[in-house]
Scaffold this motif. Structure first.
Motif, PDB file in Angstrom:
ATOM      1  N   GLY A   1      55.148 -71.533 -37.074  1.00  0.00           N
ATOM      2  CA  GLY A   1      56.140 -70.634 -37.675  1.00  0.00           C
ATOM      3  C   GLY A   1      56.048 -70.500 -39.176  1.00  0.00           C
ATOM      4  N   GLY A   2      54.972 -71.037 -39.783  1.00  0.00           N
ATOM      5  CA  GLY A   2      54.851 -70.996 -41.244  1.00  0.00           C
ATOM      6  C   GLY A   2      54.039 -69.816 -41.754  1.00  0.00           C
ATOM      7  N   GLY A   3      53.650 -68.919 -40.859  1.00  0.00           N
ATOM      8  CA  GLY A   3      52.746 -67.841 -41.252  1.00  0.00           C
ATOM      9  C   GLY A   3      53.333 -66.816 -42.211  1.00  0.00           C
ATOM     10  N   MET A   4      54.619 -66.531 -42.063  1.00  0.00           N
ATOM     11  CA  MET A   4      55.242 -65.492 -42.871  1.00  0.00           C
ATOM     12  C   MET A   4      55.078 -65.729 -44.376  1.00  0.00           C
ATOM     13  SD  MET A   4      56.259 -62.748 -41.859  1.00  0.00           S
ATOM     14  CE  MET A   4      57.158 -62.215 -43.324  1.00  0.00           C
ATOM     15  N   ALA A   5      55.310 -66.944 -44.794  1.00  0.00           N
ATOM     16  CA  ALA A   5      55.227 -67.272 -46.212  1.00  0.00           C
ATOM     17  C   ALA A   5      53.854 -66.897 -46.757  1.00  0.00           C
ATOM     18  CB  ALA A   5      55.491 -68.764 -46.427  1.00  0.00           C
ATOM     19  N   PHE A   6      52.818 -67.141 -45.952  1.00  0.00           N
ATOM     20  CA  PHE A   6      51.463 -66.873 -46.426  1.00  0.00           C
ATOM     21  C   PHE A   6      51.169 -65.378 -46.429  1.00  0.00           C
ATOM     22  CE2 PHE A   6      51.387 -71.286 -45.283  1.00  0.00           C
ATOM     23  CZ  PHE A   6      50.754 -71.821 -46.382  1.00  0.00           C
ATOM     24  N   MET A   7      51.655 -64.665 -45.400  1.00  0.00           N
ATOM     25  CA  MET A   7      51.426 -63.229 -45.364  1.00  0.00           C
ATOM     26  C   MET A   7      52.132 -62.554 -46.536  1.00  0.00           C
ATOM     27  SD  MET A   7      49.328 -63.001 -43.051  1.00  0.00           S
ATOM     28  CE  MET A   7      49.098 -61.221 -43.185  1.00  0.00           C
ATOM     29  N   LEU A   8      53.351 -63.010 -46.805  1.00  0.00           N
ATOM     30  CA  LEU A   8      54.116 -62.467 -47.919  1.00  0.00           C
ATOM     31  C   LEU A   8      53.402 -62.749 -49.246  1.00  0.00           C
ATOM     32  CD1 LEU A   8      56.770 -61.059 -48.672  1.00  0.00           C
ATOM     33  CD2 LEU A   8      57.862 -63.301 -48.805  1.00  0.00           C
ATOM     34  N   ALA A   9      52.952 -63.991 -49.415  1.00  0.00           N
ATOM     35  CA  ALA A   9      52.262 -64.371 -50.646  1.00  0.00           C
ATOM     36  C   ALA A   9      50.979 -63.567 -50.795  1.00  0.00           C
ATOM     37  CB  ALA A   9      51.958 -65.872 -50.644  1.00  0.00           C
ATOM     38  N   PHE A  10      50.287 -63.352 -49.657  1.00  0.00           N
ATOM     39  CA  PHE A  10      49.061 -62.556 -49.672  1.00  0.00           C
ATOM     40  C   PHE A  10      49.353 -61.149 -50.168  1.00  0.00           C
ATOM     41  CE2 PHE A  10      46.464 -59.437 -47.302  1.00  0.00           C
ATOM     42  CZ  PHE A  10      45.228 -59.715 -47.875  1.00  0.00           C
ATOM     43  N   ALA A  11      50.409 -60.542 -49.621  1.00  0.00           N
ATOM     44  CA  ALA A  11      50.771 -59.178 -50.001  1.00  0.00           C
ATOM     45  C   ALA A  11      51.095 -59.090 -51.489  1.00  0.00           C
ATOM     46  CB  ALA A  11      51.977 -58.717 -49.169  1.00  0.00           C
ATOM     47  N   VAL A  12      51.924 -60.016 -51.948  1.00  0.00           N
ATOM     48  CA  VAL A  12      52.318 -59.997 -53.366  1.00  0.00           C
ATOM     49  C   VAL A  12      51.103 -60.187 -54.258  1.00  0.00           C
ATOM     50  CG1 VAL A  12      53.662 -61.152 -55.154  1.00  0.00           C
ATOM     51  CG2 VAL A  12      54.663 -60.792 -52.884  1.00  0.00           C
ATOM     52  N   SER A  13      50.238 -61.135 -53.899  1.00  0.00           N
ATOM     53  CA  SER A  13      49.167 -61.459 -54.835  1.00  0.00           C
ATOM     54  C   SER A  13      48.084 -60.387 -54.836  1.00  0.00           C
ATOM     55  CB  SER A  13      48.591 -62.851 -54.562  1.00  0.00           C
ATOM     56  OG  SER A  13      47.759 -62.832 -53.454  1.00  0.00           O
ATOM     57  N   ILE A  14      47.814 -59.771 -53.673  1.00  0.00           N
ATOM     58  CA  ILE A  14      46.791 -58.709 -53.703  1.00  0.00           C
ATOM     59  C   ILE A  14      47.327 -57.495 -54.453  1.00  0.00           C
ATOM     60  CG2 ILE A  14      47.254 -57.478 -51.522  1.00  0.00           C
ATOM     61  CD1 ILE A  14      44.115 -57.741 -51.125  1.00  0.00           C
TER      62      ILE A  14
END
Ligand code: K
Ligand code: K
Lengths: 483, 483
Positions: free
Chosen positions: A34-47
């Motif tokens: 269930g920890g995937g969201m944080a990474f997808m969100l961070a990915f979106a922000v950083s790209i």
């Protein structure tokens, strides 16, 4: 200053880095944590951030000068630390303050390995993997820094290996030769990581732990997936594997390359730095072993040797893994090893500290001064291997030593001003500046209980250590900004 | 090595020193304190010892070489410390062990001012006078050392003031010019002492206390005739007098001489070292004042300023007088001031530490390195005043810095190995190596409670500090003893 040219590259690098936020998301899916969201969100922000920084400057392709290199290097590591903090802050399973998330992120990327998290083993697999991966990426960054970037800027231990007049490389572009070298060193880095992971697995770790710990071992980082660090496994085999790979990772990667291409192990012993490094490690292991025997800290001699060896190598190479409550050993030992972490590993390795080659040079220069006092008319040179070093190289090393000492004193006084006790302030400064990780006193286990101001100071210390002090200090001189 | 020639001079010097055991005997008679016997006995033993060392070698009048100078200097201070310990050990009123008496003697002679005695005010006047006199004589010795001996050996801050090629003086004999300079500096030393004694008397001290404290003030020694040190008098006037004379004594005595002969006070400000020294002192006083105000340590601002000024100057000039329980101030302040004591006073003063001129040079060399990084093709020099310094001078200062750091680490680890806590070990090493005196932790008030091994290690630290490290280190090189 070519600010827009710097931003162009910075933007590209942020986009590149954002890709590294995806593997932890994959881990989240595999373990269904269930920890995937944080990474997808961070990915979106950083790209998006990378794109915003890159896009307006995409046509600024003029070559950067040495001066721009300083700013780019410092900005790169600072921005990466700020981007890398996002998933740690977003993650709901990990209620970290902004300060704590930033501290953890910089600690990972700089391969310091100091943590503010307690109860690490209860975190989702994705976050555990991410922390280990941060260290591994940091280690990759350090190799590029040491082999390609710092020599261009005229800083760093590698310049001691060059036969030309010291100073920055004439050609400020990343020459194909250097890019090629960096690529080969990365192959070695990846191969060492794979070998280490397999060895850990064979010794009984799960694949997840084996890969995670191989990341932080080869990066000489020290992050673990357990509060008890390597002590969790309670295995002398695992301790020994860790020691072997820490020693390999603390050697100059260029020497690994030379020994591989020359197919001879003699390169190691022929290199004066690696030789000095191994002798220092041997001496430390013997001193620690003798002292723990004397104080009857362990019931049997075998355990005593294994623990002494592990702790001596782990602290002095600036890895910072723990097996036992080492900070409770007679104070002579912890402080000896913290002092040893100032020496650290070899130049162009993933280890921290002043680097063996610099300490070796300072020592030889000290001996030369003594010889000069006895024979004032004598001509004495400072040699590294067969090569006589130019006075300017030696001067640069002295300057490095003094700058390191100055940064140490200023940050330690800053920590004391936050109300910290002296053992904690001393060891925390040393542990972060040397990119070691765990300290003594209140920061023996983790850094969660110290004031926020102290954490920010220590983030600065980590950066100073990792960027070889001068890269940042240069930015603070008027000369740099003039004209 | 001309061992017999060395012994001839050593014997003469011991005979000369034995004469200094008579004034305390006179004090014993004046105050009828019954302490005279110890001094008469010590006088007899030491003059006999001096005679025995001198007599067989009395015809060895060949000139000594530079190399003999190192051995003679180290032997001289060591033997004097061993001779000076006698009255302290003989005195029945003072039940000291051999170790404690040796510690007290070396601490006095090296102007360190660390004490193992508690209840100082209950001692006979003769012993009190003797302790103060030891410091004063030590101060005289330091001036000769700095002006005449160390430059001959090629060591010490004074060489930075010479326009010739650095290194030992060509003519290894004590030239008339240098002997003349030393004599004039002694006049200044005596005049400062007299002025200081009169000022203390006018401010309310008894003549005995005024003279005794003037001895330890001008020597930047820090011994007092009371356990509470200057705090006994509880007088802001006395504190201020002490500060003024400490500042004067921590300046280069050659600059005093220049300003006296030139009849202008501008010499002080024109001297880059004195200027830097005064600016450092000002900065420290302001930082300490601001911090004690912030922490509400004193009830009124006037007292706060007086105490802040006194403590800042007393510790940072390496005097080590106390007025208040300074070690209980927020730890930032004690450690800041202990760090400041590493800078210490000016070269050719009676203060200890690395010396301001060296720190100034290291700083300028550091700035040069940074400038070189920004402008690799630029030519940058290290200047002191108007003079450009030769690379070899700068190298010698770096060597000094590293040797100082090495001795510090080795002695601190040695203290930790005796089981000492880290604050005590750190501060005791700093306090003895910098010839400061009081430390923090267990040695904040006195050194009576630490193990004997630790005391011996600290005696070595005092000697290393006073003899500018290199003088002793040279004796440890194979080159020195070869041929
Ligand atoms: K580390
Ligand atoms: K002193």
């Amino acid at each position: 200053m070519r600010l827009r040219g710097i931003f162009r590259i910075l933007g590209l690098l942020i986009c590149l880095f954002s890709a590294t936020l995806l593997p932890p998301a994959v881990v989240a899916v595999i373990y269904e944590d269930g920890g995937g969201m944080a990474f997808m969100l961070a990915f979106a922000v950083s790209i998006l951030l990378g794109f915003v920084v890159w896009y307006p400057n995409r046509h600024q392709t003029t070559d950067l000068k040495v001066r721009d290199g300083f700013l780019l290097t410092v900005l790169f590591w600072t921005v990466l630390g700020m981007v890398g903090f996002m998933p740690l802050w977003f993650a709901e399973e990990l209620p970290l303050s902004v300060t704590d998330a930033v501290f953890e992120s910089f600690s990972g990327l700089t391969t310091t390995g100091a943590t503010v998290i307690q109860g690490i083993e209860h975190l989702p697999h994705s976050i555990l993997f991410y922390r280990q991966q941060l260290q591994w990426l940091g280690g990759m960054g350090i190799i590029v820094l040491a082999v390609a970037i710092l020599p261009m800027l005229g800083i760093g231990g590698m310049q001691l290996y060059r036969t030309e007049i010291p100073g920055p490389l004439k050609d400020a572009k990343l020459t194909p030769r250097i890019a090629d070298t960096a690529k080969h060193l990365w192959y070695i880095y990846v191969a060492l990581t794979a070998a280490c992971a397999i060895a850990y697995k064979l010794a009984g770790m799960s694949w997840f732990d084996a890969i995670g710990h191989s990341f932080s071992t080869i990066a000489v980082g020290g992050f673990s997936t357990y509060d008890a660090s390597m002590g969790y496994f309670d295995s002398s085999t695992i301790n020994t594997i860790c020691v072997v790979f820490l020693l390999l990772s603390s050697m100059n990667f260029a020497v690994h390359y030379a020994s591989l291409t020359g197919r001879t192990a003699r390169s190691y012993w022929n290199d004066p730095e690696v030789r000095a490094f191994l002798l220092i490690q041997l001496a430390l292991v013997l001193i620690v072993f003798a002292t723990v025997l004397l104080h009857n800290i362990f019931s049997d001699v075998g355990t005593a040797f294994n623990q002494a060896m592990f702790q001596a190598v782990s602290i002095s190479t600036t890895a910072g893994f723990a097996t036992t409550n080492f900070s409770a050993w007679p104070l002579f030992l912890p402080i000896l090893l913290v002092f040893a972490s100032f020496i650290g590993g070899c130049a162009s390795s993933t280890a921290g500290g002043l680097k063996v080659v610099r300490v070796l040079l300072l020592f030889r220069q000290g001996v030369r001064e003594l010889n000069r006092l006895v024979h004032p008319a004598g001509v004495y040179t400072v040699k590294l291997g067969q090569r006589i070093l130019a006075p300017r190289v030696v001067e640069a090393v002295w300057g490095f030593f003094a700058a390191y000492a100055l940064v140490f004193v200023v940050i330690m006084l800053g920590l004391l001003a936050t109300g910290m006790d002296d053992l904690t302030a001393f060891s925390a400064t040393a542990a972060c500046l040397n990119n070691l990780g765990p300290g003594l006193g209140d920061v023996a286990a983790n850094y969660s209980d110290i004031p926020d101001t102290a954490k920010w100071l220590l983030v600065i210390a980590m950066l100073f250590g990792r960027l070889e002090v001068f890269t940042i200090l240069v930015l603070l001189t008027p000369t740099f900004w003039r004209s």
